[in-house]
Design an enzyme around this catalytic site. Structure first.
Site, PDB file in Angstrom:
ATOM      1  N   ASN A  11       0.808  -1.231   0.000  1.00 46.60           N
ATOM      2  CA  ASN A  11       0.000   0.000   0.000  1.00 46.60           C
ATOM      3  C   ASN A  11       0.833   1.268   0.000  1.00 46.60           C
ATOM      4  O   ASN A  11       0.307   2.358  -0.157  1.00 46.60           O
ATOM      5  CB  ASN A  11      -0.966   0.005   1.194  1.00 46.60           C
ATOM      6  CG  ASN A  11      -0.239  -0.066   2.520  1.00 46.60           C
ATOM      7  OD1 ASN A  11       0.731  -0.807   2.648  1.00 46.60           O
ATOM      8  ND2 ASN A  11      -0.688   0.693   3.490  1.00 46.60           N
ATOM      9  N   GLY A  13       5.241   3.007  -0.157  1.00 43.10           N
ATOM     10  CA  GLY A  13       6.688   2.824  -0.230  1.00 43.10           C
ATOM     11  C   GLY A  13       7.128   1.905  -1.362  1.00 43.10           C
ATOM     12  O   GLY A  13       6.622   1.964  -2.488  1.00 43.10           O
ATOM     13  N   ILE A  14       8.071   1.030  -1.029  1.00 44.77           N
ATOM     14  CA  ILE A  14       8.661   0.132  -2.026  1.00 44.77           C
ATOM     15  C   ILE A  14       7.596  -0.825  -2.567  1.00 44.77           C
ATOM     16  O   ILE A  14       7.523  -1.071  -3.781  1.00 44.77           O
ATOM     17  CB  ILE A  14       9.833  -0.646  -1.390  1.00 44.77           C
ATOM     18  CG1 ILE A  14      10.968   0.320  -1.006  1.00 44.77           C
ATOM     19  CG2 ILE A  14      10.342  -1.730  -2.333  1.00 44.77           C
ATOM     20  CD1 ILE A  14      12.086  -0.304  -0.175  1.00 44.77           C
ATOM     21  N   ARG A  34      -1.403  -3.825   6.211  1.00 49.04           N
ATOM     22  CA  ARG A  34      -1.743  -4.096   7.610  1.00 49.04           C
ATOM     23  C   ARG A  34      -2.749  -3.099   8.154  1.00 49.04           C
ATOM     24  O   ARG A  34      -3.642  -3.450   8.902  1.00 49.04           O
ATOM     25  CB  ARG A  34      -0.469  -4.064   8.454  1.00 49.04           C
ATOM     26  CG  ARG A  34      -0.704  -4.444   9.897  1.00 49.04           C
ATOM     27  CD  ARG A  34       0.578  -4.422  10.679  1.00 49.04           C
ATOM     28  NE  ARG A  34       1.372  -3.246  10.386  1.00 49.04           N
ATOM     29  CZ  ARG A  34       2.411  -2.845  11.081  1.00 49.04           C
ATOM     30  NH1 ARG A  34       2.812  -3.542  12.106  1.00 49.04           N
ATOM     31  NH2 ARG A  34       3.081  -1.766  10.751  1.00 49.04           N
ATOM     32  N   ASP A  53      -2.606  -9.042   8.324  1.00 46.78           N
ATOM     33  CA  ASP A  53      -1.424  -8.928   9.172  1.00 46.78           C
ATOM     34  C   ASP A  53      -0.638 -10.228   9.028  1.00 46.78           C
ATOM     35  O   ASP A  53      -1.137 -11.308   9.395  1.00 46.78           O
ATOM     36  CB  ASP A  53      -1.880  -8.709  10.625  1.00 46.78           C
ATOM     37  CG  ASP A  53      -0.704  -8.445  11.546  1.00 46.78           C
ATOM     38  OD1 ASP A  53       0.419  -8.898  11.245  1.00 46.78           O
ATOM     39  OD2 ASP A  53      -0.918  -7.786  12.575  1.00 46.78           O
ATOM     40  N   GLY A  82       7.597  -5.352   5.971  1.00 46.21           N
ATOM     41  CA  GLY A  82       8.638  -5.409   6.993  1.00 46.21           C
ATOM     42  C   GLY A  82       8.559  -4.202   7.908  1.00 46.21           C
ATOM     43  O   GLY A  82       7.951  -3.187   7.565  1.00 46.21           O
ATOM     44  N   TYR A 145      16.571  -5.930  13.378  1.00 41.94           N
ATOM     45  CA  TYR A 145      16.231  -5.804  11.951  1.00 41.94           C
ATOM     46  C   TYR A 145      17.271  -6.515  11.072  1.00 41.94           C
ATOM     47  O   TYR A 145      16.922  -7.273  10.162  1.00 41.94           O
ATOM     48  CB  TYR A 145      16.154  -4.312  11.615  1.00 41.94           C
ATOM     49  CG  TYR A 145      15.820  -3.976  10.187  1.00 41.94           C
ATOM     50  CD1 TYR A 145      14.522  -4.090   9.713  1.00 41.94           C
ATOM     51  CD2 TYR A 145      16.803  -3.512   9.307  1.00 41.94           C
ATOM     52  CE1 TYR A 145      14.204  -3.756   8.393  1.00 41.94           C
ATOM     53  CE2 TYR A 145      16.502  -3.172   8.001  1.00 41.94           C
ATOM     54  CZ  TYR A 145      15.195  -3.298   7.545  1.00 41.94           C
ATOM     55  OH  TYR A 145      14.894  -2.963   6.251  1.00 41.94           O
TER      56      TYR A 145
HETATM   57  P1  NAD Z   1       7.086   1.137   4.700  1.00 40.91           P
HETATM   58  O1  NAD Z   1       7.129   1.218   6.197  1.00 40.91           O
HETATM   59  O2  NAD Z   1       6.751   2.321   3.908  1.00 40.91           O
HETATM   60  O3  NAD Z   1       6.122  -0.063   4.271  1.00 40.91           O
HETATM   61  C1  NAD Z   1       6.126  -1.284   4.957  1.00 40.91           C
HETATM   62  C2  NAD Z   1       4.938  -2.090   4.498  1.00 40.91           C
HETATM   63  O4  NAD Z   1       4.918  -3.313   5.256  1.00 40.91           O
HETATM   64  C3  NAD Z   1       3.599  -1.399   4.740  1.00 40.91           C
HETATM   65  O5  NAD Z   1       2.800  -1.606   3.616  1.00 40.91           O
HETATM   66  C4  NAD Z   1       3.020  -2.137   5.931  1.00 40.91           C
HETATM   67  O6  NAD Z   1       1.602  -2.209   5.884  1.00 40.91           O
HETATM   68  C5  NAD Z   1       3.608  -3.521   5.738  1.00 40.91           C
HETATM   69  N1  NAD Z   1       3.645  -4.274   6.990  1.00 40.91           N
HETATM   70  C6  NAD Z   1       4.405  -4.035   8.079  1.00 40.91           C
HETATM   71  N2  NAD Z   1       4.113  -4.926   9.040  1.00 40.91           N
HETATM   72  C7  NAD Z   1       3.160  -5.747   8.543  1.00 40.91           C
HETATM   73  C8  NAD Z   1       2.442  -6.855   9.042  1.00 40.91           C
HETATM   74  N3  NAD Z   1       2.617  -7.326  10.288  1.00 40.91           N
HETATM   75  N4  NAD Z   1       1.541  -7.442   8.242  1.00 40.91           N
HETATM   76  C9  NAD Z   1       1.332  -6.995   7.012  1.00 40.91           C
HETATM   77  N5  NAD Z   1       1.975  -5.954   6.467  1.00 40.91           N
HETATM   78  C10 NAD Z   1       2.870  -5.339   7.233  1.00 40.91           C
HETATM   79  O7  NAD Z   1       8.502   0.538   4.319  1.00 40.91           O
HETATM   80  P2  NAD Z   1       9.323   0.520   2.935  1.00 40.91           P
HETATM   81  O8  NAD Z   1      10.441   1.452   3.103  1.00 40.91           O
HETATM   82  O9  NAD Z   1       8.444   0.606   1.760  1.00 40.91           O
HETATM   83  O10 NAD Z   1       9.939  -0.955   3.061  1.00 40.91           O
HETATM   84  C11 NAD Z   1       9.455  -2.081   2.354  1.00 40.91           C
HETATM   85  C12 NAD Z   1      10.418  -3.240   2.578  1.00 40.91           C
HETATM   86  O11 NAD Z   1      11.716  -2.845   2.113  1.00 40.91           O
HETATM   87  C13 NAD Z   1      10.587  -3.621   4.047  1.00 40.91           C
HETATM   88  O12 NAD Z   1      10.728  -5.024   4.154  1.00 40.91           O
HETATM   89  C14 NAD Z   1      11.880  -2.932   4.430  1.00 40.91           C
HETATM   90  O13 NAD Z   1      12.524  -3.579   5.504  1.00 40.91           O
HETATM   91  C15 NAD Z   1      12.661  -3.033   3.142  1.00 40.91           C
HETATM   92  N6  NAD Z   1      13.732  -2.046   3.007  1.00 40.91           N
HETATM   93  C16 NAD Z   1      13.469  -0.708   3.059  1.00 40.91           C
HETATM   94  C17 NAD Z   1      14.526   0.185   2.924  1.00 40.91           C
HETATM   95  C18 NAD Z   1      14.321   1.679   2.953  1.00 40.91           C
HETATM   96  O14 NAD Z   1      15.325   2.407   2.960  1.00 40.91           O
HETATM   97  N7  NAD Z   1      13.110   2.193   2.953  1.00 40.91           N
HETATM   98  C19 NAD Z   1      15.820  -0.281   2.737  1.00 40.91           C
HETATM   99  C20 NAD Z   1      16.045  -1.646   2.690  1.00 40.91           C
HETATM  100  C21 NAD Z   1      14.981  -2.528   2.822  1.00 40.91           C
END
Ligand code: NAD
Length: 237
Positions: A11, A13-14, A34, A53, A82, A145
């Site tokens: 929903n 970010g990545i 979530r 979740d 994550g 993490y």
């Molecule tokens: P974000 O916080 O914007 O999005 C995280 C997503 O995970 C959200 O959609 C949230 O709903 C979902 N989520 C979290 N806990 C959950 C649960 N218990 N059940 C279902 N959904 C759940 O983060 P992002 O930056 O878009 O990161 C996405 C992935 O990339 C993550 O795994 C993160 O660790 C990884 N990552 C991010 C970065 C960064 O710099 N942003 C760098 C390396 C890796």
């Protein structure tokens, strides 16, 4: 060919960039999220959004049932959801540790295991796990993490060996620092410290992570399994 694709945490970010890329390529895309409301953009792209979740096996089962009823078996799974709970070791509670592992590692196990039911039947499948450069390098204040993200590599490589003969590939993308809500919490000083270590001297855009995921799910990557692809501006080399 339109495939059934599931992106967890799609929903924002990545995950949102990944879901958008698959939807724009003509695939049938579902995302799980979530909390909050998924953006209107996803509905406009025809993406099915299911609240789930991933720390709850029953919710994972219900989400798959809903997705399979609308899109058929998941053929491409991107385990992206994550969380972080950053703090120094002596301040890290057991809950800080186990909740991060339960989401990032065990949550990934839950969604991968359930997706493989259909993939084994179809004798094909693509699984891409989103780890992090922090899982490869470690980072002060992120032992929980980093441990969870490093574990994804062993998990993916074990499954690559276990299920390669079934035509299911397991690969890992390890992003560096990406411009998303997860990194917006960093102070200006922390951002400057990070950028000083990144050879490309900037954060990644989420679309740059999505491009690597799309490649790993494409026919061009049919002979790639057990790989860890850094998309980190050179940070981890
Ligand atoms: P974000 O916080 O914007 O999005 C995280 C997503 O995970 C959200 O959609 C949230 O709903 C979902 N989520 C979290 N806990 C959950 C649960 N218990 N059940 C279902 N959904 C759940 O983060 P992002 O930056 O878009 O990161 C996405 C992935 O990339 C993550 O795994 C993160 O660790 C990884 N990552 C991010 C970065 C960064 O710099 N942003 C760098 C390396 C890796």
């Amino acid at each position: 060919m339109s495939r059934s694709v599931l992106v967890t945490g799609g929903n924002r970010g990545i995950g949102l960039a990944i879901a958008r890329a698959f939807a724009q390529a003509g695939d049938k895309v579902a995302i799980t999220y979530r909390s909050g409301e998924p953006p209107q953009e996803l509905a406009d792209l025809g993406v099915l959004a299911v609240r789930c979740d991933i720390t709850d096996s029953e919710q994972v089962e219900q989400a798959y049932k809903e997705i399979e009823a609308k899109h058929g078996n998941v053929e491409v799974l991107v385990a992206n959801a994550g969380i972080t709970k950053d703090t120094l070791l002596m301040r890290m509670s057991e809950e800080d540790f186990t909740s991060v592992v339960d989401t990032n590692l065990t949550g990934t196990f839950r969604v991968v295991k359930r997706a493989n039911r259909g993939m084994l039947r179809a004798k094909k499948g693509r699984v891409v796990l989103i780890s992090s450069v922090v899982g490869l390098l470690g980072a002060a204040g992120q032992a929980n993490y980093a441990a969870s993200k490093a574990a994804l590599v062993g998990f993916a490589r074990s499954l690559a060996r276990e299920l390669g003969s079934r035509n299911i590939t397991f690969n890992v993308v390890a992003p560096g620092f990406v411009d998303t809500d997860m990194t917006k919490v960093l102070s200006d000083e922390q951002r400057a410290d990070i950028l000083a270590q990144v050879p490309l001297a900037r954060y990644a855009q989420p679309e740059e992570i999505a491009a690597a995921v799309s490649f790993l799910a494409s026919d061009d990557a049919a002979y790639i399994t057990g790989a860890v692809i850094p998309v980190d501006g050179g940070l981890g080399m």
